[in-house]
Design a protein around this motif. Structure first.
Motif, PDB file in Angstrom:
ATOM      1  N   VAL A   1      40.336  63.464  19.067  1.00  0.00           N
ATOM      2  CA  VAL A   1      41.412  62.657  19.641  1.00  0.00           C
ATOM      3  C   VAL A   1      41.460  61.266  19.017  1.00  0.00           C
ATOM      4  O   VAL A   1      42.526  60.790  18.598  1.00  0.00           O
ATOM      5  CB  VAL A   1      41.261  62.566  21.174  1.00  0.00           C
ATOM      6  N   GLN A   2      40.310  60.586  18.933  1.00  0.00           N
ATOM      7  CA  GLN A   2      40.338  59.231  18.397  1.00  0.00           C
ATOM      8  C   GLN A   2      40.744  59.199  16.931  1.00  0.00           C
ATOM      9  O   GLN A   2      41.433  58.287  16.480  1.00  0.00           O
ATOM     10  CB  GLN A   2      38.979  58.560  18.581  1.00  0.00           C
TER      11      GLN A   2
ATOM     12  N   ASN B   1      53.499  46.676  10.601  1.00  0.00           N
ATOM     13  CA  ASN B   1      54.413  45.614  10.164  1.00  0.00           C
ATOM     14  C   ASN B   1      53.940  44.856   8.932  1.00  0.00           C
ATOM     15  O   ASN B   1      54.746  44.191   8.278  1.00  0.00           O
ATOM     16  CB  ASN B   1      54.626  44.619  11.305  1.00  0.00           C
ATOM     17  N   HIS B   2      52.674  44.912   8.627  1.00  0.00           N
ATOM     18  CA  HIS B   2      52.160  44.152   7.487  1.00  0.00           C
ATOM     19  C   HIS B   2      51.451  45.089   6.501  1.00  0.00           C
ATOM     20  O   HIS B   2      52.017  45.510   5.509  1.00  0.00           O
ATOM     21  CB  HIS B   2      51.227  43.035   7.971  1.00  0.00           C
ATOM     22  N   ASN B   3      50.209  45.394   6.794  1.00  0.00           N
ATOM     23  CA  ASN B   3      49.440  46.240   5.899  1.00  0.00           C
ATOM     24  C   ASN B   3      48.154  46.590   6.624  1.00  0.00           C
ATOM     25  O   ASN B   3      47.833  46.000   7.660  1.00  0.00           O
ATOM     26  CB  ASN B   3      49.145  45.495   4.589  1.00  0.00           C
ATOM     27  N   TRP B   4      47.417  47.546   6.084  1.00  0.00           N
ATOM     28  CA  TRP B   4      46.149  47.894   6.714  1.00  0.00           C
ATOM     29  C   TRP B   4      45.071  46.845   6.444  1.00  0.00           C
ATOM     30  O   TRP B   4      44.103  46.747   7.191  1.00  0.00           O
ATOM     31  CB  TRP B   4      45.680  49.271   6.235  1.00  0.00           C
TER      32      TRP B   4
ATOM     33  N   SER C   1      38.411  51.609  16.398  1.00  0.00           N
ATOM     34  CA  SER C   1      39.832  51.790  16.681  1.00  0.00           C
ATOM     35  C   SER C   1      40.634  52.126  15.425  1.00  0.00           C
ATOM     36  O   SER C   1      41.760  52.607  15.524  1.00  0.00           O
ATOM     37  CB  SER C   1      40.410  50.506  17.296  1.00  0.00           C
ATOM     38  N   LEU C   2      40.061  51.881  14.261  1.00  0.00           N
ATOM     39  CA  LEU C   2      40.840  51.943  13.032  1.00  0.00           C
ATOM     40  C   LEU C   2      41.060  53.324  12.406  1.00  0.00           C
ATOM     41  O   LEU C   2      42.112  53.549  11.823  1.00  0.00           O
ATOM     42  CB  LEU C   2      40.200  51.045  11.969  1.00  0.00           C
ATOM     43  N   PRO C   3      40.098  54.261  12.452  1.00  0.00           N
ATOM     44  CA  PRO C   3      40.257  55.470  11.644  1.00  0.00           C
ATOM     45  C   PRO C   3      41.595  56.175  11.798  1.00  0.00           C
ATOM     46  O   PRO C   3      42.243  56.513  10.808  1.00  0.00           O
ATOM     47  CB  PRO C   3      39.096  56.353  12.123  1.00  0.00           C
TER      48      PRO C   3
ATOM     49  N   LEU D   1      43.217  48.016  19.640  1.00  0.00           N
ATOM     50  CA  LEU D   1      44.070  49.066  19.101  1.00  0.00           C
ATOM     51  C   LEU D   1      45.545  48.676  19.028  1.00  0.00           C
ATOM     52  O   LEU D   1      46.176  48.847  17.967  1.00  0.00           O
ATOM     53  CB  LEU D   1      43.883  50.355  19.907  1.00  0.00           C
ATOM     54  N   PRO D   2      46.174  48.157  20.097  1.00  0.00           N
ATOM     55  CA  PRO D   2      47.599  47.800  19.971  1.00  0.00           C
ATOM     56  C   PRO D   2      47.853  46.732  18.912  1.00  0.00           C
ATOM     57  O   PRO D   2      48.821  46.811  18.150  1.00  0.00           O
ATOM     58  CB  PRO D   2      47.954  47.292  21.377  1.00  0.00           C
TER      59      PRO D   2
END
Length: 434
Positions: A264-265, A177-180, A43-45, A168-169
């Motif tokens: 897409v992802q 809101n914070h950081n990766w 989900s991250l890339p 993902l959400p």
């Protein structure tokens, strides 16, 4: 202990009265949860391209190269992992793979150079997630089920989308809101949390608990461990590559990967952000794709048990290609009904291609179908890897993703034609292992 005496010890237990719910369904449930845990990192890339670009100044092409390595290894590892499962057992291979994902994800917190991104995100997580790719699902299905294989394949394939839906959400809000960094730590912890379930609940074969595979009328002894996993995986590829269906399946699945994971992802979120859409909103749209992918993939498994897999693939790819051609016209600063229609439509078709592709591998390649599918999956990820890089490069050069969407739509049309060319199943499966 010789295999004959081993079978004699285990076989009498097969006569015991089966429980109301067959153990195969519990194994499938553990497999589902495991794939969800592995899917978290997938989900991250798309969420990290912009934050990494802003913090380190790395180009999108450089970040795309790490995604590309991850996607390629995800596919190239799969056939060897399937062979390793035949040698050491499913449980051991999957537990080690989860630990590799946790390690690779956790180490990215301290990276300061692009090569470290390639090492942690590309190499370690790529190898770990590849060991739990769809070849893992195919191995579990082939061993534990003789009936409902299409349905089970669809359910396990949907697990990847469910992982995207769950994580993902939450991850997008963390990044926004914070950081990766909290996001990648969450992924590492999710992978670690699944390890106890795998070790305590997953079993390699129905014979381990004295049961027949689901739907089988006769007891199936557990086969002896197969040595030379790497040699066997290469041998299977060598002989399968001499057959036409393999190349057609590999080609169509490469386009499948290019138009989903690679495009897409990886690039939908930054592409939507280019048009003014907030990152959490774009990530939520990907999560909705995950919702409808579960429905579409399970339905595809049901269809695969009943209809010609070749025609199903042709329909899936044709519809996907048409939808991608319209996408550039739908991107906007806010979510609107036509975009929601695209998301629902694309979600239903996201990995609906997997059950019929697995079924065609099984029809043509018999007992070695899990390894053959592993190689077909490798082509899927190579296609995804190529587009992950080219998509980032195209954005850097042209300032837009439009050309990539159009090219991907054209490739899907070609895949639909290739699916129709695949010949029907021969009278007996083509032997691919010596």
């Amino acid at each position: 202990m010789p295999q004959t005496s081993q079978a004699a010890v285990v076989a009498p237990r097969a006569g015991k009265k089966p429980t109301r719910i067959h153990r195969a369904w519990f194994v499938a449930a553990v497999t589902f949860v495991t794939i969800i845990g592995a899917a978290a990192f997938r989900s991250l890339p798309g969420l990290l391209i912009d934050p990494l670009h802003q913090e380190f100044g790395w180009s999108r092409g450089t970040i795309g190269a790490a995604v590309s390595l991850n996607l390629a290894l995800y596919g190239l590892t799969a056939p060897f992992a399937a062979a390793l499962m035949d040698r050491f057992g499913i449980r051991r291979v999957v537990a080690v793979a989860l630990l590799m994902i946790a390690l690779g994800s956790g180490l990215t917190v301290w990276m300061t150079a692009a090569w470290q991104l390639l090492l942690c995100w590309g190499l370690l997580v790529g190898l770990g997630s590849g060991s739990m790719a769809l070849a893992f699902a195919a191995t579990v299905t082939n061993r534990w089920f003789t009936e409902r294989r299409g349905l089970v394949t669809g359910i396990l394939t949907a697990a990847s989308a469910s992982g995207q839906l769950i994580f993902l959400p939450v991850l997008s809000l963390m990044v926004e809101n914070h950081n990766w960094r909290p996001a990648v730590v969450t992924v590492a912890l999710a992978a670690l949390a699944v390890v106890p379930f795998v070790w305590l609940l997953l079993r390699d074969h129905p014979a381990d608990v004295g049961l027949n595979p689901y739907g089988a009328q006769e007891f199936v002894p557990k086969p002896a461990p197969v040595t030379g996993a790497a040699r066997r995986a290469v041998a299977v590829l060598s002989k399968a590559a001499r057959t036409g269906p393999f190349w057609l399946l590999a080609g169509t699945f490469a386009i499948c990967g290019a138009s989903t994971n690679g495009l897409v992802q990886t690039h939908f979120v930054p592409a939507a952000h280019d048009h003014g859409m907030p990152v959490p909103a774009a990530a939520s749209l990907l999560a909705v794709i995950g919702v409808f992918d579960v429905v579409g993939t399970i339905a595809s498994g049901w269809f695969t048990d009943r209809f010609d897999s070749r025609r199903l693939l042709a329909v899936y790819y044709a519809l996907r290609g048409v939808s991608l051609l319209f996408l550039p016209m739908l991107l906007a600063p806010s979510i609107h009904p036509p975009m929601l229609f695209f998301i629902v439509f694309y979600g239903l078709d996201w990995v609906a291609t997997v059950p019929p592709t697995v079924a065609l591998c099984r029809e043509h390649y018999g007992d070695d179908s899990a390894i053959v599918f592993g190689w077909v999956l490798a082509s899927h990820q190579v296609g995804a890897a190529i587009v992950a890089v080219l998509g980032g490069v195209a954005r850097d050069v042209f300032g837009t993703y439009d050309m990539v969407w159009y090219a991907s739509g054209a490739l899907c049309a070609a895949a639909a034609l290739m699916a129709l060319v695949i010949r029907r199943r021969p009278a007996t499966p083509v032997p691919v292992a010596g």
